[in-house]
Enzyme design. Structure first.
Site, PDB file in Angstrom:
ATOM      1  N   SER A   1     -17.472 -23.285-102.877  1.00 35.62           N
ATOM      2  CA  SER A   1     -17.759 -24.127-104.033  1.00 35.62           C
ATOM      3  C   SER A   1     -19.241 -24.484-104.027  1.00 35.62           C
ATOM      4  CB  SER A   1     -16.889 -25.376-104.020  1.00 35.62           C
ATOM      5  OG  SER A   1     -17.016 -26.072-102.802  1.00 35.62           O
ATOM      6  N   ARG A   2     -19.801 -24.731-105.214  1.00 33.85           N
ATOM      7  CA  ARG A   2     -21.260 -24.819-105.346  1.00 33.85           C
ATOM      8  C   ARG A   2     -21.708 -26.001-106.197  1.00 33.85           C
ATOM      9  NH1 ARG A   2     -24.522 -20.652-102.623  1.00 33.85           N
ATOM     10  NH2 ARG A   2     -22.907 -19.360-101.690  1.00 33.85           N
TER      11      ARG A   2
ATOM     12  N   ARG B   1     -19.414 -13.688-104.946  1.00 34.18           N
ATOM     13  CA  ARG B   1     -19.985 -12.390-105.277  1.00 34.18           C
ATOM     14  C   ARG B   1     -19.005 -11.275-104.869  1.00 34.18           C
ATOM     15  NH1 ARG B   1     -23.407 -11.126-102.122  1.00 34.18           N
ATOM     16  NH2 ARG B   1     -23.526 -12.993-100.832  1.00 34.18           N
TER      17      ARG B   1
ATOM     18  N   GLY C   1     -21.431 -17.420-110.344  1.00 29.41           N
ATOM     19  CA  GLY C   1     -22.854 -17.454-109.961  1.00 29.41           C
ATOM     20  C   GLY C   1     -23.550 -16.130-109.776  1.00 29.41           C
TER      21      GLY C   1
ATOM     22  N   CYS D   1     -25.534 -19.497 -94.549  1.00 30.27           N
ATOM     23  CA  CYS D   1     -25.956 -19.625 -93.149  1.00 30.27           C
ATOM     24  C   CYS D   1     -27.111 -20.596 -92.974  1.00 30.27           C
ATOM     25  CB  CYS D   1     -26.312 -18.260 -92.585  1.00 30.27           C
ATOM     26  SG  CYS D   1     -24.864 -17.202 -92.406  1.00 30.27           S
ATOM     27  N   GLY D   2     -27.343 -21.473 -93.938  1.00 26.28           N
ATOM     28  CA  GLY D   2     -28.234 -22.598 -93.670  1.00 26.28           C
ATOM     29  C   GLY D   2     -29.583 -22.631 -94.355  1.00 26.28           C
ATOM     30  N   LYS D   3     -29.833 -21.780 -95.374  1.00 26.04           N
ATOM     31  CA  LYS D   3     -31.136 -21.841 -96.037  1.00 26.04           C
ATOM     32  C   LYS D   3     -31.340 -23.156 -96.779  1.00 26.04           C
ATOM     33  CE  LYS D   3     -30.545 -18.046 -98.310  1.00 26.04           C
ATOM     34  NZ  LYS D   3     -29.235 -17.783 -97.704  1.00 26.04           N
ATOM     35  N   THR D   4     -30.364 -23.537 -97.621  1.00 27.69           N
ATOM     36  CA  THR D   4     -30.533 -24.754 -98.409  1.00 27.69           C
ATOM     37  C   THR D   4     -30.707 -25.957 -97.481  1.00 27.69           C
ATOM     38  OG1 THR D   4     -29.214 -23.799-100.173  1.00 27.69           O
ATOM     39  CG2 THR D   4     -29.508 -26.185-100.223  1.00 27.69           C
TER      40      THR D   4
ATOM     41  N   ASP E   1     -33.626 -20.256-101.633  1.00 25.34           N
ATOM     42  CA  ASP E   1     -32.816 -19.038-101.616  1.00 25.34           C
ATOM     43  C   ASP E   1     -33.636 -17.749-101.743  1.00 25.34           C
ATOM     44  OD1 ASP E   1     -30.028 -18.096-101.425  1.00 25.34           O
ATOM     45  OD2 ASP E   1     -30.307 -17.336-103.451  1.00 25.34           O
TER      46      ASP E   1
ATOM     47  N   PHE F   1     -29.013 -28.924 -88.334  1.00 28.83           N
ATOM     48  CA  PHE F   1     -29.495 -29.772 -89.432  1.00 28.83           C
ATOM     49  C   PHE F   1     -30.863 -30.399 -89.087  1.00 28.83           C
ATOM     50  CE2 PHE F   1     -24.848 -29.381 -89.667  1.00 28.83           C
ATOM     51  CZ  PHE F   1     -24.746 -28.776 -90.900  1.00 28.83           C
ATOM     52  N   GLY F   2     -30.996 -31.736 -89.173  1.00 24.39           N
ATOM     53  CA  GLY F   2     -32.299 -32.379 -88.928  1.00 24.39           C
ATOM     54  C   GLY F   2     -32.887 -32.061 -87.568  1.00 24.39           C
TER      55      GLY F   2
HETATM   56  P1  GTP Z   1     -26.422 -19.329 -99.879  1.00 28.34           P
HETATM   57  O1  GTP Z   1     -26.647 -20.284-100.978  1.00 28.34           O
HETATM   58  O2  GTP Z   1     -25.061 -18.705 -99.929  1.00 28.34           O
HETATM   59  O3  GTP Z   1     -27.479 -18.271 -99.779  1.00 28.34           O
HETATM   60  O4  GTP Z   1     -26.360 -20.176 -98.498  1.00 28.34           O
HETATM   61  P2  GTP Z   1     -27.439 -20.931 -97.587  1.00 28.34           P
HETATM   62  O5  GTP Z   1     -28.042 -19.970 -96.629  1.00 28.34           O
HETATM   63  O6  GTP Z   1     -28.379 -21.704 -98.434  1.00 28.34           O
HETATM   64  O7  GTP Z   1     -26.530 -21.897 -96.709  1.00 28.34           O
HETATM   65  P3  GTP Z   1     -26.395 -23.502 -96.704  1.00 28.34           P
HETATM   66  O8  GTP Z   1     -27.668 -24.190 -96.287  1.00 28.34           O
HETATM   67  O9  GTP Z   1     -25.813 -23.916 -97.993  1.00 28.34           O
HETATM   68  O10 GTP Z   1     -25.336 -23.714 -95.535  1.00 28.34           O
HETATM   69  C1  GTP Z   1     -24.062 -23.142 -95.539  1.00 28.34           C
HETATM   70  C2  GTP Z   1     -23.173 -23.839 -94.570  1.00 28.34           C
HETATM   71  O11 GTP Z   1     -23.754 -23.840 -93.260  1.00 28.34           O
HETATM   72  C3  GTP Z   1     -22.907 -25.296 -94.917  1.00 28.34           C
HETATM   73  O12 GTP Z   1     -21.541 -25.554 -94.725  1.00 28.34           O
HETATM   74  C4  GTP Z   1     -23.727 -26.063 -93.926  1.00 28.34           C
HETATM   75  O13 GTP Z   1     -23.149 -27.290 -93.615  1.00 28.34           O
HETATM   76  C5  GTP Z   1     -23.772 -25.132 -92.718  1.00 28.34           C
HETATM   77  N1  GTP Z   1     -25.026 -25.328 -91.946  1.00 28.34           N
HETATM   78  C6  GTP Z   1     -26.289 -25.321 -92.442  1.00 28.34           C
HETATM   79  N2  GTP Z   1     -27.207 -25.574 -91.476  1.00 28.34           N
HETATM   80  C7  GTP Z   1     -26.513 -25.724 -90.315  1.00 28.34           C
HETATM   81  C8  GTP Z   1     -26.883 -26.007 -88.965  1.00 28.34           C
HETATM   82  O14 GTP Z   1     -28.070 -26.167 -88.606  1.00 28.34           O
HETATM   83  N3  GTP Z   1     -25.869 -26.067 -88.048  1.00 28.34           N
HETATM   84  C9  GTP Z   1     -24.558 -25.897 -88.414  1.00 28.34           C
HETATM   85  N4  GTP Z   1     -23.647 -25.979 -87.468  1.00 28.34           N
HETATM   86  N5  GTP Z   1     -24.164 -25.661 -89.681  1.00 28.34           N
HETATM   87  C10 GTP Z   1     -25.118 -25.566 -90.621  1.00 28.34           C
HETATM   88  C1  SPV Z   2     -25.523 -16.209-101.985  1.00 31.03           C
HETATM   89  O1  SPV Z   2     -24.371 -15.772-101.946  1.00 31.03           O
HETATM   90  O2  SPV Z   2     -26.436 -15.805-101.206  1.00 31.03           O
HETATM   91  C2  SPV Z   2     -25.880 -17.268-102.953  1.00 31.03           C
HETATM   92  C3  SPV Z   2     -24.925 -17.600-103.995  1.00 31.03           C
HETATM   93  O3  SPV Z   2     -26.981 -17.788-102.915  1.00 31.03           O
HETATM   94  S1  SPV Z   2     -24.860 -16.400-105.259  1.00 31.03           S
HETATM   95  O4  SPV Z   2     -25.544 -16.919-106.412  1.00 31.03           O
HETATM   96  O5  SPV Z   2     -23.474 -16.156-105.545  1.00 31.03           O
HETATM   97  O6  SPV Z   2     -25.524 -15.193-104.809  1.00 31.03           O
HETATM   98 MN    MN Z   3     -28.252 -16.926-101.232  1.00 31.52          MN
END
Ligand code: GTP
Ligand code: SPV
Ligand code: MN
Length: 619
Positions: free
Chosen positions: A401-402, A81, A222, A274-277, A297, A528-529
């Site tokens: 990368s996504r 973005r 994206g 920062c870890g939503k997915t 998201d 994570f878990g």
């Molecule tokens: P957007 O799609 O950009 O909105 O991101 P998101 O908030 O969904 O983040 P996502 O869950 O994809 O995690 C982003 C990165 O953070 C990945 O590299 C994960 O491995 C890492 N991550 C997620 N959860 C944790 C956690 O509990 N601990 C640590 N150390 N890393 C984490």
């Molecule tokens: C984010 O950046 O928060 C995403 C990916 O979820 S994007 O679709 O590029 O906004």
């Molecule tokens: Mn997002």
């Protein structure tokens, strides 16, 4: 070239004149070779995929590894973005506020009209009717994206409910729609050959919140081009939500079931990457607890007749960060992808036609093609050149990368994912990426204190947006780049929601940080878990069953109240991850002060009071 919104439904021709005239107007301006109304069918998907494979934009993956799936490499300058090119074009700059770029709507339209003029030469103009959330919702939220990118059309098929059934529902109900105009900004003149990833150096991602329209130019990536996502479901919808008394937020939605069968719904706002997915797809490590996915998201939250806050996920797929998503950290995401029907962007390609990225598997494949198309070997990096001593090996996959995968393929999908009304939310989590200061979990005293948590949320920047990575910035409710109006008005709206509703029925608010680090740089908390342990404490707090200690910043788990049985973390690390250090927090105060000053006159008085209270409690 003809474009028509007159379609035959049964024997009755139905016309939507706003759609018809907009499509005609855009076609006249952008001058595409052809106009195509997208029906969302499998046949259409296959045809677009074949076209993009021939053009070199997509590589078809090995059917045995990832059926019906494709790999795209973007232009290396079009990978995230572009927040500095994102504009909120409200009539008054005071309605965009200090955190958004603003331009006068008429001026922006004049500038962009000249960019769009002839911008679709040599290309097909696709018309994509879509709905964010269920078309059976009380107030279905339609959009139509016009785009000259077939990659965008394929992605929109994964990410939204789209095509003919949606156009039918929209026309039959007479509902309005948000016009979303997109061009990659790379016209092809006769004789000119195309590149695999057309885009432009000139980029504008523009929002007209009063008119409820979106114009995007120059990027195929994206969040810049899938206009139903951040542009509509957050920037435009947040402005709609303010007017109508609801919340459009950058949040995952998770369903939790305790061993006793009690159900909790959690919404969590963490900034991009920062870890939503990962939390949305969590595999709990504590026995007896079950987690099911509703969204990863975006959450739209409205008050029900019962006075509770109900959340829906307006999306239909994941656009998730690939690096760090692996069989050990997020097996549910990996299983969803294995079912195929996915697009992968800027990851690495294996020699067997599968995709790979850092963290996907613990053992690296012997050889890869990296996200820039170069030969890549582990321990060496691109082009097999030995790294200089101390030189960092370039990763094979871009850090942003996504993977783009239908939500229906999630093994942990909650059955309510398609419910038009969503689920009632019990807890809201705010969280960021902070190597210090912010403890593992804190509970707010009440709603206003929770809004203060959200308003002061801070996080180290990530690769999800262009710009420097690792810089701490304030990111209110993880919405800094996504609020479609003035941040001060946005925070006041959150407070007003609390005043207008029964506190007892409002979600409880927590602040989490999975990313605190030890002196050696390693994460103190395994994440994570294991985050399920924090979720369990939150659930028990909601029921008044877990003990907490009062600290200046809020309530934290009392000794023994966080379930750490079987956790392989030493007591020192655990204590360091959970610690509230008054010194660190006193150092945080001027940073919050600075942020509040930046918000200016519109900073809600209640948040100043919260800051004064925090300062007093810290002594
Ligand atoms: P957007 O799609 O950009 O909105 O991101 P998101 O908030 O969904 O983040 P996502 O869950 O994809 O995690 C982003 C990165 O953070 C990945 O590299 C994960 O491995 C890492 N991550 C997620 N959860 C944790 C956690 O509990 N601990 C640590 N150390 N890393 C984490
Ligand atoms: C984010 O950046 O928060 C995403 C990916 O979820 S994007 O679709 O590029 O906004
Ligand atoms: Mn997002």
């Amino acid at each position: 070239m003809t474009a028509t919104a007159t379609r035959t439904v049964g024997t009755t021709p139905i016309t939507n004149s706003k759609l018809q005239s907009w499509v005609d107007e855009v076609a006249a301006l952008t001058e595409p070779d052809a106009v195509r109304w997208c029906d969302g069918s499998e046949a259409e998907w296959n045809e677009l995929a074949d076209t993009l494979v021939r053009a070199g934009t997509l590589v078809r993956l090995n059917d045995r590894a990832k059926p019906n799936s494709f790999y795209a490499r973007t232009d290396p300058e079009d990978v995230a973005r572009v927040e500095d090119r994102t504009f909120i074009c409200s009539a008054s700059p005071d309605d965009a506020g200090p955190t958004n770029n603003w331009m006068d709507p008429a001026e922006m339209k004049a500038t962009m009209t000249e960019l769009f003029r002839g911008s679709m030469h040599g290309r097909t103009m696709y018309v994509v009717p879509f709905c964010m959330g269920s078309p059976d919702a009380a107030q279905p939220m339609y959009g139509v994206e016009i785009t000259d990118s077939a990659y965008v059309v394929m992605s929109m098929k994964i990410m939204t409910r789209m095509g003919t059934p949606i156009l039918d529902a929209m026309i039959d109900s007479g509902a309005d729609f948000v016009p979303c105009l997109h061009s990659v900004g790379a016209p092809l003149e006769p004789g000119e050959t195309d590149v695999p990833w057309p885009c432009s150096d000139t980029k504008y991602i523009s929002h007209f919140p009063e008119e409820r329209a979106i114009w995007s130019y120059g990027s195929g990536y994206g969040g810049n081009s899938l206009l139903g996502k951040k542009c509509y479901a957050l920037r435009i919808a947040s402005a709609v939500a303010r007017d109508e008394g609801w919340l459009a937020e950058h949040m995952l939605i998770l369903k939790l079931t305790s061993p006793e069968g009690r159900i909790y719904h959690v919404a969590a706002a963490f900034p991009s990457a920062c870890g939503k997915t990962n939390l949305a797809l969590i595999n709990p490590t504590i026995p007896g607890w079950k987690a099911e996915t509703l969204g990863d998201d975006i959450a739209w939250m409205r008050f029900g007749a019962d006075g509770r806050l109900w959340a829906v996920n307006p999306e239909y797929g994941f656009f998730g960060v690939a690096p760090g998503t692996g069989w050990d950290t997020n097996p549910n995401a990996m299983r969803a992808m294995e079912k195929g029907n996915s697009l992968f962007t800027n990851v690495a390609l294996t020699d067997h036609g599968d995709v790979w990225w850092e963290g996907a598997t613990t053992t690296k494949p012997g050889h890869l093609t990296d996200w820039k198309g170069r030969s890549w070997t582990p321990g060496k990096g691109p082009d097999g050149v030995d790294p200089q001593p101390g030189q960092r090996i370039e990763p094979a996959a871009h850090p942003n990368s996504r993977f783009c995968t239908p939500i229906k393929q999630t093994p942990t999908l909650a059955p309510e994912y398609n419910s038009p009304n969503g689920v009632p939310i019990d807890a809201i989590l705010f969280g960021g990426r902070r190597k210090d200061t912010v403890p593992l979990v804190t509970q707010s005293r009440d709603w206003a204190h929770g809004v203060f948590f959200g308003a002061t949320l801070s996080s180290e920047t990530t690769a999800a947006a262009t710009g420097k990575v690792g810089v701490v910035r304030r990111d209110p409710m993880a919405m800094l780049p996504f609020i479609g109006y003035h941040v001060g008005d946005y925070l006041e709206h959150w407070l007003q929601v609390g005043r207008d509703h029964d506190q007892a029925k409002l979600p409880r608010i927590f602040y989490v940080n999975w990313f605190r680090r030890a002196d050696d740089g390693g994460f103190l908390w395994p994440g994570f878990g294991e985050n399920s342990r924090v979720l369990k404490w939150i659930a028990e707090r909601i029921d008044g069953r877990a003990d907490a200690d009062e600290t200046p910043i809020g309530s934290v788990p009392a000794a023994g109240s966080l379930d750490v049985s079987g956790l392989s973390v030493g007591p020192e690390d655990l204590a360091a991850a959970s610690a509230v250090d008054p010194e660190e927090w006193r150092a945080e105060l001027p940073l919050i002060e600075e942020w509040f000053d930046r918000i200016g006159d519109k900073l809600p008085a209640d948040l100043r009071t919260e800051l004064d209270n925090l300062r007093n409690r810290l002594g």
